[in-house]
Scaffold this motif. Structure first.
Motif, PDB file in Angstrom:
ATOM      1  N   GLY A   1       0.801  -1.215   0.000  1.00 34.69           N
ATOM      2  CA  GLY A   1       0.000   0.000   0.000  1.00 34.69           C
ATOM      3  C   GLY A   1       0.836   1.269   0.000  1.00 34.69           C
ATOM      4  O   GLY A   1       2.047   1.248  -0.261  1.00 34.69           O
ATOM      5  N   THR A   2       0.164   2.360   0.314  1.00 36.31           N
ATOM      6  CA  THR A   2       0.809   3.676   0.371  1.00 36.31           C
ATOM      7  C   THR A   2       0.290   4.422   1.591  1.00 36.31           C
ATOM      8  O   THR A   2      -0.728   4.065   2.182  1.00 36.31           O
ATOM      9  CB  THR A   2       0.489   4.512  -0.884  1.00 36.31           C
ATOM     10  N   SER A   3       0.998   5.460   1.960  1.00 33.60           N
ATOM     11  CA  SER A   3       0.506   6.377   2.987  1.00 33.60           C
ATOM     12  C   SER A   3       0.961   7.782   2.638  1.00 33.60           C
ATOM     13  O   SER A   3       1.887   7.973   1.832  1.00 33.60           O
ATOM     14  CB  SER A   3       1.018   5.980   4.386  1.00 33.60           C
ATOM     15  N   VAL A   4       0.323   8.760   3.225  1.00 26.99           N
ATOM     16  CA  VAL A   4       0.548  10.198   2.980  1.00 26.99           C
ATOM     17  C   VAL A   4       0.078  10.574   1.584  1.00 26.99           C
ATOM     18  O   VAL A   4      -0.861  11.345   1.415  1.00 26.99           O
ATOM     19  CB  VAL A   4       2.008  10.620   3.202  1.00 26.99           C
ATOM     20  N   ILE A   5       0.744  10.039   0.543  1.00 25.71           N
ATOM     21  CA  ILE A   5       0.270  10.259  -0.823  1.00 25.71           C
ATOM     22  C   ILE A   5       0.065   8.894  -1.474  1.00 25.71           C
ATOM     23  O   ILE A   5       0.882   7.988  -1.289  1.00 25.71           O
ATOM     24  CB  ILE A   5       1.236  11.123  -1.660  1.00 25.71           C
ATOM     25  N   PRO A   6      -1.026   8.719  -2.218  1.00 23.30           N
ATOM     26  CA  PRO A   6      -1.346   7.400  -2.773  1.00 23.30           C
ATOM     27  C   PRO A   6      -0.601   7.109  -4.070  1.00 23.30           C
ATOM     28  O   PRO A   6      -1.188   6.766  -5.100  1.00 23.30           O
ATOM     29  CB  PRO A   6      -2.863   7.500  -3.008  1.00 23.30           C
ATOM     30  N   VAL A   7       0.717   7.232  -4.042  1.00 22.99           N
ATOM     31  CA  VAL A   7       1.519   7.120  -5.258  1.00 22.99           C
ATOM     32  C   VAL A   7       2.783   6.318  -4.988  1.00 22.99           C
ATOM     33  O   VAL A   7       3.465   6.535  -3.982  1.00 22.99           O
ATOM     34  CB  VAL A   7       1.903   8.522  -5.791  1.00 22.99           C
ATOM     35  N   ARG A   8       3.083   5.397  -5.886  1.00 26.83           N
ATOM     36  CA  ARG A   8       4.387   4.748  -5.958  1.00 26.83           C
ATOM     37  C   ARG A   8       4.992   5.052  -7.324  1.00 26.83           C
ATOM     38  O   ARG A   8       4.262   5.217  -8.306  1.00 26.83           O
ATOM     39  CB  ARG A   8       4.256   3.230  -5.791  1.00 26.83           C
ATOM     40  N   PHE A   9       6.323   5.067  -7.366  1.00 20.60           N
ATOM     41  CA  PHE A   9       6.989   5.296  -8.652  1.00 20.60           C
ATOM     42  C   PHE A   9       8.338   4.594  -8.647  1.00 20.60           C
ATOM     43  O   PHE A   9       9.123   4.740  -7.711  1.00 20.60           O
ATOM     44  CB  PHE A   9       7.170   6.786  -8.927  1.00 20.60           C
ATOM     45  N   LEU A  10       8.590   3.794  -9.691  1.00 18.67           N
ATOM     46  CA  LEU A  10       9.792   2.957  -9.791  1.00 18.67           C
ATOM     47  C   LEU A  10       9.935   2.075  -8.557  1.00 18.67           C
ATOM     48  O   LEU A  10      11.048   1.778  -8.105  1.00 18.67           O
ATOM     49  CB  LEU A  10      11.047   3.820  -9.992  1.00 18.67           C
ATOM     50  N   ASN A  11       8.805   1.644  -8.019  1.00 21.53           N
ATOM     51  CA  ASN A  11       8.783   0.916  -6.753  1.00 21.53           C
ATOM     52  C   ASN A  11       7.460   0.159  -6.672  1.00 21.53           C
ATOM     53  O   ASN A  11       6.566   0.536  -5.928  1.00 21.53           O
ATOM     54  CB  ASN A  11       8.938   1.909  -5.599  1.00 21.53           C
ATOM     55  N   GLN A  12       7.349  -0.906  -7.446  1.00 17.58           N
ATOM     56  CA  GLN A  12       6.078  -1.599  -7.590  1.00 17.58           C
ATOM     57  C   GLN A  12       5.616  -2.226  -6.278  1.00 17.58           C
ATOM     58  O   GLN A  12       6.413  -2.749  -5.506  1.00 17.58           O
ATOM     59  CB  GLN A  12       6.203  -2.692  -8.660  1.00 17.58           C
ATOM     60  N   SER A  13       4.304  -2.171  -6.043  1.00 20.41           N
ATOM     61  CA  SER A  13       3.706  -2.852  -4.899  1.00 20.41           C
ATOM     62  C   SER A  13       4.109  -4.322  -4.923  1.00 20.41           C
ATOM     63  O   SER A  13       4.184  -4.935  -5.989  1.00 20.41           O
ATOM     64  CB  SER A  13       2.187  -2.752  -4.957  1.00 20.41           C
ATOM     65  N   GLN A  14       4.356  -4.897  -3.743  1.00 19.10           N
ATOM     66  CA  GLN A  14       4.827  -6.269  -3.732  1.00 19.10           C
ATOM     67  C   GLN A  14       4.550  -6.971  -2.412  1.00 19.10           C
ATOM     68  O   GLN A  14       4.300  -6.345  -1.385  1.00 19.10           O
ATOM     69  CB  GLN A  14       6.338  -6.315  -3.982  1.00 19.10           C
ATOM     70  N   MET A  15       4.582  -8.295  -2.473  1.00 21.35           N
ATOM     71  CA  MET A  15       4.753  -9.134  -1.304  1.00 21.35           C
ATOM     72  C   MET A  15       5.888 -10.091  -1.634  1.00 21.35           C
ATOM     73  O   MET A  15       6.304 -10.191  -2.797  1.00 21.35           O
ATOM     74  CB  MET A  15       3.461  -9.865  -0.939  1.00 21.35           C
ATOM     75  N   THR A  16       6.405 -10.794  -0.622  1.00 21.21           N
ATOM     76  CA  THR A  16       7.637 -11.545  -0.830  1.00 21.21           C
ATOM     77  C   THR A  16       7.528 -12.968  -0.306  1.00 21.21           C
ATOM     78  O   THR A  16       7.042 -13.188   0.809  1.00 21.21           O
ATOM     79  CB  THR A  16       8.822 -10.855  -0.114  1.00 21.21           C
ATOM     80  N   VAL A  17       7.985 -13.916  -1.108  1.00 19.10           N
ATOM     81  CA  VAL A  17       8.180 -15.274  -0.629  1.00 19.10           C
ATOM     82  C   VAL A  17       9.621 -15.378  -0.115  1.00 19.10           C
ATOM     83  O   VAL A  17      10.577 -15.244  -0.886  1.00 19.10           O
ATOM     84  CB  VAL A  17       7.937 -16.315  -1.740  1.00 19.10           C
ATOM     85  N   VAL A  18       9.743 -15.561   1.193  1.00 18.95           N
ATOM     86  CA  VAL A  18      11.053 -15.694   1.849  1.00 18.95           C
ATOM     87  C   VAL A  18      11.285 -17.185   2.103  1.00 18.95           C
ATOM     88  O   VAL A  18      10.555 -17.797   2.881  1.00 18.95           O
ATOM     89  CB  VAL A  18      11.103 -14.905   3.177  1.00 18.95           C
ATOM     90  N   THR A  19      12.284 -17.744   1.445  1.00 21.39           N
ATOM     91  CA  THR A  19      12.571 -19.169   1.584  1.00 21.39           C
ATOM     92  C   THR A  19      13.822 -19.366   2.448  1.00 21.39           C
ATOM     93  O   THR A  19      14.867 -18.759   2.182  1.00 21.39           O
ATOM     94  CB  THR A  19      12.774 -19.830   0.221  1.00 21.39           C
ATOM     95  N   LEU A  20      13.689 -20.200   3.461  1.00 22.76           N
ATOM     96  CA  LEU A  20      14.826 -20.600   4.287  1.00 22.76           C
ATOM     97  C   LEU A  20      15.236 -22.002   3.871  1.00 22.76           C
ATOM     98  O   LEU A  20      14.415 -22.923   3.870  1.00 22.76           O
ATOM     99  CB  LEU A  20      14.454 -20.595   5.773  1.00 22.76           C
TER     100      LEU A  20
END
Length: 274
Positions: free
Chosen positions: A251-270
């Motif tokens: 998501g975003t906060s303060v301003i509803p904008v991302r740039f050169l920084n795509q929204s993401q979630m991460t698969v962390v593999t151990l």
């Protein structure tokens, strides 16, 4: 075509490209993958954790269906939520609760730590109560052991460090020091506390990756670090020997904008190694 018209055309084209890229980065998420290896796990062990951070109550499609489908496709052994599931101004907890209840169908092993927006929202206790009723474990300066196919890790979690609700000593109390240890902390600057070095891996969010990034420079601003933060997104090797991974969030906060920084979630593999 005159020089002025050429310049105007270039400016219009550049503005359109920036606007399009910003819209895409803000509203279309990706799933990142990172892997950490350790001798503290059996050589054939592999544990997949899906890290979700900084949703800020954002919706991706109808009822977050694209997000849920991506979570199912990730096939995680567990899900870790590193704070700011809601925004400080969120009035209805229903969308966040619906998402979390659906995620329990992906895996029963879901762990949550608070972010600053949970502490700043006067209705957050409604959310936290609902999470507990859904069987989601809130790691509020506590720890637990998580087992996947006979491989065991410690999961420690602290209440939000940015708003000074954390207690690292309490979070690590009673842990088995022989297990690989993951610390969930919404804010990454917890790594400046020497006690955090008891964790092999710290998973954080909070920064939004700077939310807006510039080529060759990186994140523009991060809460607690100001402009051009040292820790903004990705993996860091710390002097203590620990690793820090910062997910730049959904998501975003303060301003509803991302740039050169795509929204993401991460698969962390151990992964274990001999």
């Amino acid at each position: 075509m005159t020089k002025k018209r050429w310049m105007l055309l270039i400016l219009i084209t550049a503005a359109a490209v920036i606007a399009g890229k910003s819209y895409y980065d803000t509203n279309v998420f990706q799933t990142k993958h990172v892997t950490f290896t350790t001798e503290e796990l059996p050589g054939d062990a592999s544990i997949r954790m899906l890290q979700i951070s900084d949703l800020h109550n954002k919706q991706f499609g109808d009822n977050n269906e694209p997000l849920l489908n991506a979570a199912k496709s990730a096939d995680p052994d567990m899900i870790v939520i590193t704070g700011d599931l809601i925004d400080e101004n969120t009035s209805s907890m229903e969308p966040a609760m619906q998402l979390m209840e659906k995620l329990t169908e992906v895996t029963e092993k879901i762990y949550f730590v608070t972010g600053n927006h949970e502490w700043d929202n006067p209705r957050a206790q409604t959310l936290l109560g609902g999470l507990r009723e859904s069987g989601i474990m809130i790691l509020d300066n506590t720890n637990t052991e998580a087992e996947v196919d006979d491989a065991v890790i410690n999961l420690a979690g602290i209440d939000d460090h940015f708003t000074d609700h954390h207690n690292l000593d309490q979070a690590f109390q009673g842990m088995n020091g022989g297990h690989y240890t993951v610390l969930l902390s919404h804010a990454p600057l917890v790594v400046e506390n020497e006690t955090a070095s008891r964790a092999d891996l710290v998973l954080s969010g909070h920064t939004h990756g700077g939310q807006i990034r510039l080529p060759f420079i990186g994140g523009v601003v991060s809460p607690g670090e100001g402009f051009f933060p040292r820790y903004d997104k990705g993996t860091y090797s710390l002097d203590s020997g620990s690793r820090l991974y910062i997910d730049s969030g959904l998501g975003t906060s303060v301003i509803p904008v991302r740039f050169l920084n795509q929204s993401q979630m991460t698969v962390v593999t151990l992964e274990g190694k001999e």
